[in-house]
Design a protein around this motif. Structure first.
Motif, mmCIF file in Angstrom:
data_model
loop_
_atom_site.group_PDB
_atom_site.id
_atom_site.type_symbol
_atom_site.label_atom_id
_atom_site.label_comp_id
_atom_site.label_asym_id
_atom_site.label_seq_id
_atom_site.Cartn_x
_atom_site.Cartn_y
_atom_site.Cartn_z
ATOM 1 N N ARG A 175 -1.266 61.948 -47.949
ATOM 2 C CA ARG A 175 0.181 61.761 -47.835
ATOM 3 C C ARG A 175 0.631 61.925 -46.372
ATOM 4 N N TYR A 176 0.087 62.934 -45.698
ATOM 5 C CA TYR A 176 0.486 63.178 -44.304
ATOM 6 C C TYR A 176 -0.035 62.071 -43.388
ATOM 7 N N ALA A 177 -1.248 61.602 -43.637
ATOM 8 C CA ALA A 177 -1.799 60.530 -42.793
ATOM 9 C C ALA A 177 -0.930 59.275 -42.928
ATOM 10 N N ARG A 178 -0.534 58.980 -44.167
ATOM 11 C CA ARG A 178 0.296 57.792 -44.417
ATOM 12 C C ARG A 178 1.646 57.940 -43.703
ATOM 13 N N ALA A 179 2.242 59.118 -43.805
ATOM 14 C CA ALA A 179 3.560 59.345 -43.179
ATOM 15 C C ALA A 179 3.463 59.197 -41.657
ATOM 16 N N ILE A 180 2.360 59.648 -41.095
ATOM 17 C CA ILE A 180 2.196 59.545 -39.633
ATOM 18 C C ILE A 180 2.069 58.084 -39.214
ATOM 19 N N LEU A 199 6.018 65.704 -41.036
ATOM 20 C CA LEU A 199 5.244 66.411 -42.065
ATOM 21 C C LEU A 199 6.190 67.052 -43.085
ATOM 22 N N GLN A 200 7.279 67.614 -42.590
ATOM 23 C CA GLN A 200 8.239 68.240 -43.514
ATOM 24 C C GLN A 200 8.836 67.207 -44.454
ATOM 25 N N THR A 203 6.496 66.271 -47.265
ATOM 26 C CA THR A 203 6.088 67.318 -48.213
ATOM 27 C C THR A 203 7.040 67.323 -49.401
ATOM 28 N N PRO A 204 6.531 67.043 -50.612
ATOM 29 C CA PRO A 204 7.425 67.034 -51.776
ATOM 30 C C PRO A 204 8.024 68.418 -51.995
ATOM 31 N N ALA A 205 9.306 68.454 -52.320
ATOM 32 C CA ALA A 205 10.000 69.733 -52.488
ATOM 33 C C ALA A 205 9.298 70.622 -53.515
ATOM 34 N N ALA A 206 8.683 69.984 -54.515
ATOM 35 C CA ALA A 206 8.092 70.771 -55.597
ATOM 36 C C ALA A 206 6.762 71.425 -55.201
ATOM 37 N N VAL A 207 6.178 70.972 -54.081
ATOM 38 C CA VAL A 207 4.856 71.513 -53.719
ATOM 39 C C VAL A 207 5.026 72.860 -53.020
ATOM 40 N N GLN A 208 4.389 73.860 -53.611
ATOM 41 C CA GLN A 208 4.435 75.196 -53.014
ATOM 42 C C GLN A 208 3.384 75.277 -51.916
ATOM 43 N N ARG A 209 3.777 75.574 -50.691
ATOM 44 C CA ARG A 209 2.831 75.628 -49.591
ATOM 45 C C ARG A 209 2.611 77.071 -49.177
ATOM 46 N N ALA A 210 1.339 77.418 -48.940
ATOM 47 C CA ALA A 210 1.070 78.737 -48.372
ATOM 48 C C ALA A 210 1.244 78.589 -46.863
ATOM 49 N N GLY A 211 2.256 79.175 -46.322
ATOM 50 C CA GLY A 211 2.523 79.057 -44.887
ATOM 51 C C GLY A 211 3.293 77.779 -44.583
ATOM 52 N N HIS A 212 3.451 77.501 -43.306
ATOM 53 C CA HIS A 212 4.214 76.346 -42.831
ATOM 54 C C HIS A 212 3.489 75.048 -43.204
ATOM 55 N N PRO A 213 4.252 73.984 -43.623
ATOM 56 C CA PRO A 213 3.565 72.732 -44.010
ATOM 57 C C PRO A 213 2.737 72.131 -42.873
#
Ligand SMILES: C[S@@+](CC[C@H](N)C(=O)[O-])C[C@H]1O[C@@H](n2cnc3c(N)ncnc32)[C@H](O)[C@@H]1O
Length: 330
Positions: A175-180, A199-200, A203-213
């Motif tokens: 997802r991040y590679a595509r967005a870039i 990157l922000q 990042t889907p709102a529903a995805v819980q991330r450990a630390g900064h995306p």
């Protein structure tokens, strides 16, 4: 070529002792000191940084000489100043540490404190930190190599996804590679602030991330730009091969990919090479190293509370117990 610390000009007023506290310092000294008892014994600090570990070793072990390596010329300048009072006991070398075999031949101790230095993280304009907007450089040696911005501009979507997966262990790598790739079609991604935004947004709102995306993507880019894992994979065996018998090596890693490489190198060197089924182990099959740590050691509670850099550290140490096969046979 070596640069004598005493030849360096004293300059700058930065309080380096405040910026960086050396990680697991007492444990490093405890593990390496037994190998550094002889007069003139050489300790190679393969990741000199701001010279925090180096200074403590030179103070506590007045008999030793120190060879300090770093690929970052700013780090060498600052450490050179800090260590100038030790005169010709110190030699500093600007190099990538995969050349360690050449600089550590006959050394009795080798220390690796991997990763970026506090100096590199604090210098916003070098682009290592996702929390500070800056040009996306990320080169530890700013005199050569490609920058993070060039990686983002030139790698294919598949290449970006692979480095985010491999070096960042990033679950949203695709997802991040595509967005870039979509974002760079509008305008090149040249600043850390813009990359964080992309990157922000991805990042889907529903995805819980450990630390900064952005944390894992930044780590992956830094590893790619500096070829950190490839260099380390060459450097650890080369360092071990350069140690004298009785010499010791300590490696501190800050992420699992590095620690895995170190673990594998130590395991290979401390295993017998005897073919299965031989009734007696021949001397040439005996292990060349013994490990000094049981698994990886971590910093204790007090240090982790006082110094956040110590939280992810994994320390491994090994001692050379015999020469390699060729020299033993001579
Ligand atoms: C964590 S810092 C070392 C801090 C140091 N132990 C101290 O107490 O000040 C790591 C240093 O290793 C250097 N470094 C990282 N990878 C390197 C490589 N492949 N070759 C040479 N130096 C490298 C970085 O430039 C950085 O200055």
């Amino acid at each position: 070529m070596g640069i004598r610390a005493r030849d360096r000009k004293a300059e700058g007023t930065m309080d380096i002792r405040r910026i960086h506290t050396p990680v697991m310092l007492d444990r490093c000294v405890e593990l390496l000191a037994p190998a550094l008892q002889n007069d003139g014994a050489v300790l190679v600090d393969a990741t000199l940084g701001m010279g925090g570990h180096a200074e403590a070793f030179l103070e506590r072990l007045p008999n030793i000489r120190l060879v300090g390596l770093d690929r970052d010329t700013d780090a060498l300048r600052i450490a050179g100043e800090r260590l100038a009072r030790f005169g010709d006991r110190v030699t500093l070398v600007h190099t990538v540490y995969d050349a360690i075999g050449e600089h550590a031949k006959g050394a009795s101790g080798i220390l690796f404190d991997l990763g970026v230095s506090s100096l590199q993280l604090d210098e916003a304009e070098r682009g290592f930190a996702y929390a500070k907007d800056a040009p996306l450089d990320m080169r530890m040696d700013q005199s050569s190599g490609v920058t993070a911005a060039e990686v983002l501009a030139t790698y294919s979507e598949g290449q970006l996804r692979r480095i985010f997966e491999r070096y960042g262990e990033e679950k949203l790598a695709g997802r991040y590679a595509r967005a870039i790739v979509q974002a760079r079609a509008q305008a090149p991604l040249e600043r850390s602030g813009r990359l964080v935004e992309v990157l922000q947004e991805a990042t889907p709102a529903a995805v819980q991330r450990a630390g900064h995306p952005a944390k894992r993507v930044f780590q992956a880019l830094r590893i790619e730009v500096n070829r950190e894992l490839n260099v380390l994979a060459d450097a650890i065996p080369a360092a071990m091969g350069a140690l004298t018998v009785g010499g010791r090596i300590v490696v501190m890693s800050y992420q699992s990919l590095e620690d895995r490489l170190v673990k594998q190198a130590f395991a290979a060197a401390s295993a017998s090479t005897a073919p299965a089924g031989l009734p007696v182990e021949l001397p040439e099959h005996a292990p060349r190293f013994r490990t000094l740590t049981k698994g990886a050691e971590m910093a204790d509670e007090a240090e982790r509370a006082a110094n956040p850099r110590a939280i992810p550290v994994r320390l491994r140490a090994a001692e050379r117990v015999r020469d390699d096969q060729r020299s033993a046979a001579r």
